[in-house]
Design a protein around this motif. Structure first.
Motif, PDB file in Angstrom:
ATOM      1  N   GLY A  26       0.792  -1.216   0.000  1.00  0.00           N
ATOM      2  CA  GLY A  26       0.000   0.000   0.000  1.00  0.00           C
ATOM      3  C   GLY A  26       0.831   1.275   0.000  1.00  0.00           C
ATOM      4  O   GLY A  26       0.283   2.359   0.048  1.00  0.00           O
ATOM      5  N   ILE A  27       2.146   1.167  -0.058  1.00  0.00           N
ATOM      6  CA  ILE A  27       2.999   2.351  -0.104  1.00  0.00           C
ATOM      7  C   ILE A  27       2.968   2.905  -1.517  1.00  0.00           C
ATOM      8  O   ILE A  27       3.219   2.194  -2.484  1.00  0.00           O
ATOM      9  N   VAL A  28       2.628   4.172  -1.643  1.00  0.00           N
ATOM     10  CA  VAL A  28       2.570   4.823  -2.943  1.00  0.00           C
ATOM     11  C   VAL A  28       3.567   5.977  -2.925  1.00  0.00           C
ATOM     12  O   VAL A  28       3.572   6.786  -2.006  1.00  0.00           O
ATOM     13  N   ALA A  29       4.406   6.029  -3.937  1.00  0.00           N
ATOM     14  CA  ALA A  29       5.413   7.086  -4.009  1.00  0.00           C
ATOM     15  C   ALA A  29       4.732   8.433  -4.217  1.00  0.00           C
ATOM     16  O   ALA A  29       3.760   8.553  -4.953  1.00  0.00           O
ATOM     17  N   TYR A  30       5.268   9.447  -3.558  1.00  0.00           N
ATOM     18  CA  TYR A  30       4.769  10.816  -3.701  1.00  0.00           C
ATOM     19  C   TYR A  30       5.941  11.665  -4.139  1.00  0.00           C
ATOM     20  O   TYR A  30       6.840  11.955  -3.360  1.00  0.00           O
ATOM     21  N   ASP A  31       5.947  12.046  -5.415  1.00  0.00           N
ATOM     22  CA  ASP A  31       7.124  12.703  -5.971  1.00  0.00           C
ATOM     23  C   ASP A  31       6.958  14.202  -6.168  1.00  0.00           C
ATOM     24  O   ASP A  31       7.771  14.837  -6.820  1.00  0.00           O
ATOM     25  N   ILE A  32       5.938  14.795  -5.590  1.00  0.00           N
ATOM     26  CA  ILE A  32       5.779  16.252  -5.662  1.00  0.00           C
ATOM     27  C   ILE A  32       6.635  16.855  -4.541  1.00  0.00           C
ATOM     28  O   ILE A  32       6.503  16.467  -3.383  1.00  0.00           O
ATOM     29  N   PRO A  33       7.520  17.800  -4.882  1.00  0.00           N
ATOM     30  CA  PRO A  33       8.453  18.315  -3.870  1.00  0.00           C
ATOM     31  C   PRO A  33       7.785  19.211  -2.830  1.00  0.00           C
ATOM     32  O   PRO A  33       6.703  19.751  -3.061  1.00  0.00           O
ATOM     33  N   ASP A  34       8.458  19.357  -1.709  1.00  0.00           N
ATOM     34  CA  ASP A  34       7.989  20.201  -0.615  1.00  0.00           C
ATOM     35  C   ASP A  34       8.447  21.639  -0.860  1.00  0.00           C
ATOM     36  O   ASP A  34       9.337  22.155  -0.194  1.00  0.00           O
ATOM     37  N   THR A  35       7.849  22.280  -1.847  1.00  0.00           N
ATOM     38  CA  THR A  35       8.150  23.670  -2.193  1.00  0.00           C
ATOM     39  C   THR A  35       6.829  24.382  -2.471  1.00  0.00           C
ATOM     40  O   THR A  35       5.777  23.747  -2.541  1.00  0.00           O
ATOM     41  N   ASN A  36       6.898  25.698  -2.637  1.00  0.00           N
ATOM     42  CA  ASN A  36       5.686  26.447  -2.997  1.00  0.00           C
ATOM     43  C   ASN A  36       5.170  26.006  -4.366  1.00  0.00           C
ATOM     44  O   ASN A  36       3.961  25.917  -4.577  1.00  0.00           O
ATOM     45  N   GLU A  37       6.106  25.721  -5.274  1.00  0.00           N
ATOM     46  CA  GLU A  37       5.710  25.240  -6.598  1.00  0.00           C
ATOM     47  C   GLU A  37       5.054  23.865  -6.482  1.00  0.00           C
ATOM     48  O   GLU A  37       4.087  23.562  -7.187  1.00  0.00           O
TER      49      GLU A  37
END
Length: 181
Positions: free
Chosen positions: A66-77
């Motif tokens: 059930g682990i799903v990769a989250y590749d959106i960075p921790d930035t304002n963008e």
């Protein structure tokens, strides 16, 4: 006494020869399996027909199911990208909303309040001030999920506490709270 001195001198000479030898090649290996590891195939078990055989996990290990990769960075963008692109993959059902409400009560209500008005126990006790009302924010499922993953301002990440499906269930419940305010 002379023989004792001769033994000491011999030991010093032998150890200096061994330790001061060629530094580019190993001299002695006291534990060879620590220097030269034996590679193992992770799924090395092969069945009769040549197919891979699944093995049971070792007792006490943490499941990665059930682990799903989250590749959106921790930035304002990244925040803006999540706001535009992320959609809730779960169907809105009573079961998902009930689970979301339960998890919200555990992880979110202490700060955000049971109604999502920013008047939780920690806010009432002046531990954290300025917790926003959900109605006052420009929120959608994508940026709610992003904030759960990484946190924002004083809010820390809850990615370690909530699994993928649970995060989306909390998102559904937060959306429901926004419509009720």
């Amino acid at each position: 006494m002379k023989s004792f001195v001769k033994i000491i001198v011999a030991l010093v000479v032998i150890t200096s020869v061994i330790s001061c030898g060629d530094k580019r090649t190993p001299q002695l290996q006291y534990m060879p399996d620590m220097y030269v590891s034996i590679p193992y195939d992770a799924n090395g078990a092969v069945g009769l027909n040549g197919e891979m055989v699944d093995r049971l996990p070792v007792a006490g290990t943490v499941s990665r199911k059930g682990i799903v990769a989250y590749d959106i960075p921790d930035t304002n963008e990244g925040y803006e990208k999540a706001k535009l692109e992320l959609k809730n993959p779960l169907a809105t059902t009573e079961k998902n909303l009930a689970k979301g409400k339960e998890l919200y009560g555990i992880y979110c209500a202490t700060c955000h309040g049971s109604k999502g008005d920013g008047n939780g126990v920690l806010s009432q006790r002046d531990k954290f001030n300025g917790i926003p009302n959900y109605k006052e924010r420009d929120l959608n499922p994508g940026n709610i999920y992003h904030v759960i993953m990484y946190g924002k301002n004083l809010m820390g990440s809850h990615a370690a506490q909530l699994q993928y499906k649970e995060r989306w269930q909390v998102v559904q419940y937060v959306e429901k709270l926004r419509t009720e305010l």
